[in-house]
Design a protein around this motif. Structure first.
Motif, PDB file in Angstrom:
ATOM      1  N   PRO A 180       3.149 -85.693   1.150  1.00  0.00           N
ATOM      2  CA  PRO A 180       3.093 -84.774   2.299  1.00  0.00           C
ATOM      3  C   PRO A 180       2.811 -85.475   3.635  1.00  0.00           C
ATOM      4  CG  PRO A 180       1.051 -84.654   1.072  1.00  0.00           C
ATOM      5  CD  PRO A 180       1.957 -85.580   0.299  1.00  0.00           C
ATOM      6  N   TRP A 181       3.681 -86.388   4.008  1.00  0.00           N
ATOM      7  CA  TRP A 181       3.525 -87.083   5.289  1.00  0.00           C
ATOM      8  C   TRP A 181       3.727 -86.118   6.453  1.00  0.00           C
ATOM      9  CZ3 TRP A 181       1.539 -91.674   4.540  1.00  0.00           C
ATOM     10  CH2 TRP A 181       1.894 -92.435   3.434  1.00  0.00           C
ATOM     11  N   PHE A 224       2.288 -83.320  12.271  1.00  0.00           N
ATOM     12  CA  PHE A 224       0.873 -83.669  12.201  1.00  0.00           C
ATOM     13  C   PHE A 224       0.215 -83.159  10.926  1.00  0.00           C
ATOM     14  CE2 PHE A 224       2.249 -83.136  16.601  1.00  0.00           C
ATOM     15  CZ  PHE A 224       2.110 -84.450  17.031  1.00  0.00           C
ATOM     16  N   MET A 225       1.000 -82.844   9.919  1.00  0.00           N
ATOM     17  CA  MET A 225       0.442 -82.273   8.688  1.00  0.00           C
ATOM     18  C   MET A 225      -0.544 -83.229   8.009  1.00  0.00           C
ATOM     19  SD  MET A 225       1.533 -79.294   8.754  1.00  0.00           S
ATOM     20  CE  MET A 225       1.066 -78.614   7.193  1.00  0.00           C
ATOM     21  N   SER A 265      -4.408 -82.266   7.754  1.00  0.00           N
ATOM     22  CA  SER A 265      -4.948 -82.091   6.400  1.00  0.00           C
ATOM     23  C   SER A 265      -6.190 -82.954   6.201  1.00  0.00           C
ATOM     24  CB  SER A 265      -3.894 -82.440   5.348  1.00  0.00           C
ATOM     25  OG  SER A 265      -2.818 -81.536   5.409  1.00  0.00           O
ATOM     26  N   VAL A 266      -6.155 -84.148   6.734  1.00  0.00           N
ATOM     27  CA  VAL A 266      -7.318 -85.030   6.653  1.00  0.00           C
ATOM     28  C   VAL A 266      -8.501 -84.412   7.397  1.00  0.00           C
ATOM     29  CG1 VAL A 266      -8.230 -87.271   7.411  1.00  0.00           C
ATOM     30  CG2 VAL A 266      -6.014 -87.149   6.254  1.00  0.00           C
ATOM     31  N   LEU A 267      -8.263 -83.887   8.592  1.00  0.00           N
ATOM     32  CA  LEU A 267      -9.344 -83.264   9.350  1.00  0.00           C
ATOM     33  C   LEU A 267      -9.915 -82.042   8.637  1.00  0.00           C
ATOM     34  CD1 LEU A 267      -8.099 -83.531  13.042  1.00  0.00           C
ATOM     35  CD2 LEU A 267     -10.153 -84.581  12.055  1.00  0.00           C
ATOM     36  N   LYS A 320      -1.021 -88.031  20.386  1.00  0.00           N
ATOM     37  CA  LYS A 320      -1.060 -89.500  20.340  1.00  0.00           C
ATOM     38  C   LYS A 320      -2.078 -89.980  19.307  1.00  0.00           C
ATOM     39  CE  LYS A 320      -2.002 -93.572  23.182  1.00  0.00           C
ATOM     40  NZ  LYS A 320      -3.129 -94.057  22.374  1.00  0.00           N
ATOM     41  N   ASP A 321      -3.264 -89.388  19.319  1.00  0.00           N
ATOM     42  CA  ASP A 321      -4.314 -89.797  18.384  1.00  0.00           C
ATOM     43  C   ASP A 321      -3.928 -89.499  16.935  1.00  0.00           C
ATOM     44  OD1 ASP A 321      -5.915 -90.639  20.516  1.00  0.00           O
ATOM     45  OD2 ASP A 321      -6.968 -88.719  20.644  1.00  0.00           O
ATOM     46  N   LEU A 322      -3.361 -88.330  16.690  1.00  0.00           N
ATOM     47  CA  LEU A 322      -2.970 -87.964  15.328  1.00  0.00           C
ATOM     48  C   LEU A 322      -1.803 -88.819  14.844  1.00  0.00           C
ATOM     49  CD1 LEU A 322      -3.299 -84.065  15.447  1.00  0.00           C
ATOM     50  CD2 LEU A 322      -4.985 -85.762  14.679  1.00  0.00           C
ATOM     51  N   SER A 323      -0.862 -89.123  15.732  1.00  0.00           N
ATOM     52  CA  SER A 323       0.263 -89.989  15.363  1.00  0.00           C
ATOM     53  C   SER A 323      -0.209 -91.406  15.057  1.00  0.00           C
ATOM     54  CB  SER A 323       1.307 -90.021  16.485  1.00  0.00           C
ATOM     55  OG  SER A 323       1.883 -88.759  16.652  1.00  0.00           O
ATOM     56  N   THR A 324      -1.137 -91.893  15.863  1.00  0.00           N
ATOM     57  CA  THR A 324      -1.702 -93.224  15.616  1.00  0.00           C
ATOM     58  C   THR A 324      -2.357 -93.277  14.245  1.00  0.00           C
ATOM     59  OG1 THR A 324      -2.043 -93.656  17.970  1.00  0.00           O
ATOM     60  CG2 THR A 324      -3.409 -94.915  16.427  1.00  0.00           C
TER      61      THR A 324
END
Length: 186
Positions: free
Chosen positions: A24-25, A36-37, A41-43, A100-104
């Motif tokens: 699930p990238w 940003f899934m 999901s991590v958050l 930007k932060d989530l993509s990083t």
């Protein structure tokens, strides 16, 4: 991973291995915030989740104070602890700095994933091709990480005309395999 790979060592009929399938990238384009899934999901995972601890640590180092994060992300977390303990963060929109932060983070996560698999295959003396993880949905950061560590970047495709893949596939610096194809009878 060890037992299946050990059985393949020296097997001249084996071309390569996939490790995982349709992780699930990301999600379908029709899903809100689909790119940003993974980090969302991590958050929303438990406080004990190592990936969540890492993401919060990254954000803490970047912003230093929760008020600076709130300003950049247009959020209103009461504290770092509130963000760490939260389990229902699902913003309607993703502001530029949050994106930007989530993509990083997605790129960092994918880099660690693909480099770890590559290292493990090397440690097991596997000499076949590493065929990636068979993508269904992905982000640019994840594809870039896959192209750095996998010998072949593999996709599953279930559209009659998968034109949405063309630009992404042409931009990769690795061979591409569409390893599973399907479409409905209608």
């Amino acid at each position: 991973l060890s037992k299946p790979i050990t059985r393949l060592l020296g097997d001249t009929r084996n071309m390569g291995v996939f490790v995982d399938n349709e992780l699930p990238w990301s999600a379908a384009n029709s899903v809100q915030n689909h790119l940003f899934m993974l980090p969302l999901s991590v958050l929303n995972s438990p406080v004990t989740q190592p990936a969540k601890k890492r993401l919060i640590s990254n954000l803490t180092m970047e912003y230093r104070t929760i008020s600076k994060l709130n300003s950049a992300w247009q959020t209103n977390f009461a504290s770092w602890s509130a963000l760490l303990n939260g389990r229902s963060f699902n913003p309607a929109t993703i502001p530029t700095k949050m994106a930007k932060d989530l993509s990083t983070f997605s790129g960092q996560f994918a880099t660690l994933y693909f480099s770890t698999v590559r290292a493990k295959l090397g440690a097991l003396h596997y000499n076949g091709l590493y065929l990636g993880c068979r993508f269904l949905y992905y982000t640019p950061e994840v594809l870039a990480a896959a192209a750095r560590y996998a010998d072949v970047v593999s996709f599953n495709c279930y559209d009659v005309t998968p034109s949405y893949l063309h630009g992404d596939l042409k931009a990769l610096s690795r061979p591409v395999m569409i390893s599973e194809v399907g479409f409905g009878a209608s």
